[in-house]
Design a protein around this motif. Structure first.
Motif, PDB file in Angstrom:
ATOM      1  N   GLU A   1      10.323 -14.823 -14.143  1.00 55.09           N
ATOM      2  CA  GLU A   1       9.767 -13.504 -14.404  1.00 55.09           C
ATOM      3  C   GLU A   1       9.337 -12.781 -13.130  1.00 55.09           C
ATOM      4  O   GLU A   1       9.167 -13.395 -12.079  1.00 55.09           O
ATOM      5  N   ARG A   2       9.165 -11.477 -13.282  1.00 53.19           N
ATOM      6  CA  ARG A   2       8.621 -10.634 -12.223  1.00 53.19           C
ATOM      7  C   ARG A   2       7.383  -9.951 -12.801  1.00 53.19           C
ATOM      8  O   ARG A   2       7.460  -9.276 -13.822  1.00 53.19           O
ATOM      9  N   ARG A   3       6.268 -10.147 -12.133  1.00 50.06           N
ATOM     10  CA  ARG A   3       4.997  -9.577 -12.565  1.00 50.06           C
ATOM     11  C   ARG A   3       4.649  -8.460 -11.584  1.00 50.06           C
ATOM     12  O   ARG A   3       4.567  -8.687 -10.384  1.00 50.06           O
ATOM     13  N   VAL A   4       4.466  -7.249 -12.085  1.00 49.42           N
ATOM     14  CA  VAL A   4       4.119  -6.109 -11.248  1.00 49.42           C
ATOM     15  C   VAL A   4       2.779  -5.563 -11.710  1.00 49.42           C
ATOM     16  O   VAL A   4       2.581  -5.310 -12.904  1.00 49.42           O
ATOM     17  N   THR A   5       1.872  -5.385 -10.748  1.00 48.00           N
ATOM     18  CA  THR A   5       0.528  -4.891 -11.042  1.00 48.00           C
ATOM     19  C   THR A   5       0.277  -3.643 -10.218  1.00 48.00           C
ATOM     20  O   THR A   5       0.585  -3.612  -9.022  1.00 48.00           O
ATOM     21  N   ALA A   6      -0.274  -2.609 -10.864  1.00 48.51           N
ATOM     22  CA  ALA A   6      -0.632  -1.369 -10.177  1.00 48.51           C
ATOM     23  C   ALA A   6      -2.144  -1.324  -9.995  1.00 48.51           C
ATOM     24  O   ALA A   6      -2.893  -1.670 -10.908  1.00 48.51           O
ATOM     25  N   PHE A   7      -2.560  -0.881  -8.807  1.00 50.42           N
ATOM     26  CA  PHE A   7      -3.973  -0.730  -8.482  1.00 50.42           C
ATOM     27  C   PHE A   7      -4.235   0.689  -8.001  1.00 50.42           C
ATOM     28  O   PHE A   7      -3.384   1.286  -7.342  1.00 50.42           O
ATOM     29  N   GLN A   8      -5.400   1.200  -8.335  1.00 47.80           N
ATOM     30  CA  GLN A   8      -5.862   2.473  -7.785  1.00 47.80           C
ATOM     31  C   GLN A   8      -7.281   2.258  -7.284  1.00 47.80           C
ATOM     32  O   GLN A   8      -8.154   1.823  -8.044  1.00 47.80           O
TER      33      GLN A   8
ATOM     34  N   ARG B   1       0.857  -1.189   0.000  1.00 50.90           N
ATOM     35  CA  ARG B   1       0.000   0.000   0.000  1.00 50.90           C
ATOM     36  C   ARG B   1       0.888   1.233   0.000  1.00 50.90           C
ATOM     37  O   ARG B   1       1.764   1.375   0.842  1.00 50.90           O
ATOM     38  N   LEU B   2       0.624   2.137  -0.939  1.00 54.81           N
ATOM     39  CA  LEU B   2       1.467   3.314  -1.100  1.00 54.81           C
ATOM     40  C   LEU B   2       0.759   4.614  -0.755  1.00 54.81           C
ATOM     41  O   LEU B   2       1.358   5.675  -0.819  1.00 54.81           O
ATOM     42  N   GLY B   3      -0.507   4.565  -0.442  1.00 59.13           N
ATOM     43  CA  GLY B   3      -1.259   5.766  -0.108  1.00 59.13           C
ATOM     44  C   GLY B   3      -2.034   6.299  -1.299  1.00 59.13           C
ATOM     45  O   GLY B   3      -1.813   5.904  -2.443  1.00 59.13           O
ATOM     46  N   SER B   4      -2.965   7.184  -1.008  1.00 55.85           N
ATOM     47  CA  SER B   4      -3.821   7.785  -2.033  1.00 55.85           C
ATOM     48  C   SER B   4      -4.545   6.725  -2.855  1.00 55.85           C
ATOM     49  O   SER B   4      -4.786   6.908  -4.045  1.00 55.85           O
ATOM     50  N   GLY B   5      -4.846   5.587  -2.236  1.00 62.03           N
ATOM     51  CA  GLY B   5      -5.564   4.520  -2.918  1.00 62.03           C
ATOM     52  C   GLY B   5      -4.723   3.701  -3.874  1.00 62.03           C
ATOM     53  O   GLY B   5      -5.245   2.854  -4.593  1.00 62.03           O
ATOM     54  N   ARG B   6      -3.428   3.922  -3.893  1.00 58.92           N
ATOM     55  CA  ARG B   6      -2.561   3.216  -4.838  1.00 58.92           C
ATOM     56  C   ARG B   6      -1.829   2.074  -4.148  1.00 58.92           C
ATOM     57  O   ARG B   6      -1.356   2.210  -3.027  1.00 58.92           O
ATOM     58  N   GLU B   7      -1.741   0.964  -4.882  1.00 57.76           N
ATOM     59  CA  GLU B   7      -1.057  -0.229  -4.388  1.00 57.76           C
ATOM     60  C   GLU B   7      -0.273  -0.856  -5.533  1.00 57.76           C
ATOM     61  O   GLU B   7      -0.622  -0.686  -6.700  1.00 57.76           O
ATOM     62  N   ALA B   8       0.762  -1.592  -5.166  1.00 59.57           N
ATOM     63  CA  ALA B   8       1.537  -2.363  -6.138  1.00 59.57           C
ATOM     64  C   ALA B   8       1.604  -3.792  -5.649  1.00 59.57           C
ATOM     65  O   ALA B   8       1.747  -4.043  -4.458  1.00 59.57           O
ATOM     66  N   GLU B   9       1.479  -4.724  -6.576  1.00 64.65           N
ATOM     67  CA  GLU B   9       1.618  -6.143  -6.250  1.00 64.65           C
ATOM     68  C   GLU B   9       2.810  -6.680  -7.021  1.00 64.65           C
ATOM     69  O   GLU B   9       2.899  -6.509  -8.237  1.00 64.65           O
ATOM     70  N   ILE B  10       3.729  -7.312  -6.301  1.00 64.77           N
ATOM     71  CA  ILE B  10       4.910  -7.930  -6.908  1.00 64.77           C
ATOM     72  C   ILE B  10       4.721  -9.429  -6.811  1.00 64.77           C
ATOM     73  O   ILE B  10       4.571  -9.969  -5.721  1.00 64.77           O
TER      74      ILE B  10
ATOM     75  N   ASP C   1      -2.722  -1.247 -14.335  1.00 67.75           N
ATOM     76  CA  ASP C   1      -1.736  -1.694 -15.311  1.00 67.75           C
ATOM     77  C   ASP C   1      -1.013  -2.911 -14.753  1.00 67.75           C
ATOM     78  O   ASP C   1      -0.915  -3.083 -13.532  1.00 67.75           O
ATOM     79  N   ARG C   2      -0.507  -3.736 -15.647  1.00 68.30           N
ATOM     80  CA  ARG C   2       0.291  -4.898 -15.252  1.00 68.30           C
ATOM     81  C   ARG C   2       1.415  -5.052 -16.270  1.00 68.30           C
ATOM     82  O   ARG C   2       1.216  -4.880 -17.464  1.00 68.30           O
ATOM     83  N   THR C   3       2.587  -5.376 -15.767  1.00 71.84           N
ATOM     84  CA  THR C   3       3.713  -5.612 -16.656  1.00 71.84           C
ATOM     85  C   THR C   3       4.447  -6.872 -16.199  1.00 71.84           C
ATOM     86  O   THR C   3       4.528  -7.153 -15.007  1.00 71.84           O
ATOM     87  N   ILE C   4       4.969  -7.596 -17.158  1.00 72.92           N
ATOM     88  CA  ILE C   4       5.732  -8.813 -16.882  1.00 72.92           C
ATOM     89  C   ILE C   4       7.105  -8.622 -17.503  1.00 72.92           C
ATOM     90  O   ILE C   4       7.226  -8.276 -18.679  1.00 72.92           O
ATOM     91  N   SER C   5       8.140  -8.828 -16.685  1.00 75.79           N
ATOM     92  CA  SER C   5       9.499  -8.688 -17.181  1.00 75.79           C
ATOM     93  C   SER C   5      10.326  -9.855 -16.681  1.00 75.79           C
ATOM     94  O   SER C   5       9.947 -10.513 -15.713  1.00 75.79           O
ATOM     95  N   PRO C   6      11.466 -10.102 -17.316  1.00 75.74           N
ATOM     96  CA  PRO C   6      12.330 -11.172 -16.824  1.00 75.74           C
ATOM     97  C   PRO C   6      12.790 -10.881 -15.395  1.00 75.74           C
ATOM     98  O   PRO C   6      12.973  -9.718 -15.021  1.00 75.74           O
TER      99      PRO C   6
END
Length: 148
Positions: A101-108, A85-94, A114-119
């Motif tokens: 791979e590393r999958r990162v998802t942004a939530f508001q 949880r990052l505040g202002s309703g924003r969160e990141a999931e790793i 948004d979601r991105t997948i990288s090595p």
């Protein structure tokens, strides 16, 4: 008595598994950043991003200043995912569910933005969304510790 011995073996096994899982964790630094045209902080207590991050943003994005609104350090166990949880309703999931791979998802406000997948590796992940016409927000997930 036998039941008690079995329960102790199970508890010790769970404890050892949890301890070894903690050793197999990767540390990430997660930053909530806002890009703006103004030279003044958008909210009290935030600070300008470090030179490496500014150097990443400035050549490709239109904003004049980049402000770190929040920073979290999180250890993610391989094979699992962790939400920050990052505040202002924003969160990141790793998500390190796949070792390649590393999958990162942004939530508001609980909704996927948004979601991105990288090595898997040391590369920085940057995802975000529009805030308004005068600014944009980003979530940065990185392995190296940000400079103050």
């Amino acid at each position: 008595m036998r039941l008690m011995a079995v329960m102790m073996v199970i508890l010790v096994g769970v404890f050892i598994h949890d301890a070894s899982a903690g050793q197999d964790a990767t540390t990430f630094y997660v930053q909530l950043v806002r890009g703006t045209e103004k030279n003044e902080p958008p909210v009290p207590g935030c600070k300008q991003v470090g030179p490496r991050l500014a150097g990443t943003f400035c050549p490709v994005l239109k904003w004049k200043c980049y402000w770190e609104l929040n920073r979290q350090q999180v250890a993610v166990v391989h094979g699992r995912k962790t939400r920050v949880r990052l505040g202002s309703g924003r969160e990141a999931e790793i998500d390190l569910g796949n070792p390649q791979e590393r999958r990162v998802t942004a939530f508001q406000d609980g909704k996927l933005v948004d979601r991105t997948i990288s090595p898997a590796g040391e590369a920085m992940t940057i995802i975000g969304g529009n805030r308004d016409r005068k600014s944009m927000w980003f979530i940065v997930v990185r392995r190296d510790k940000p400079q103050d």
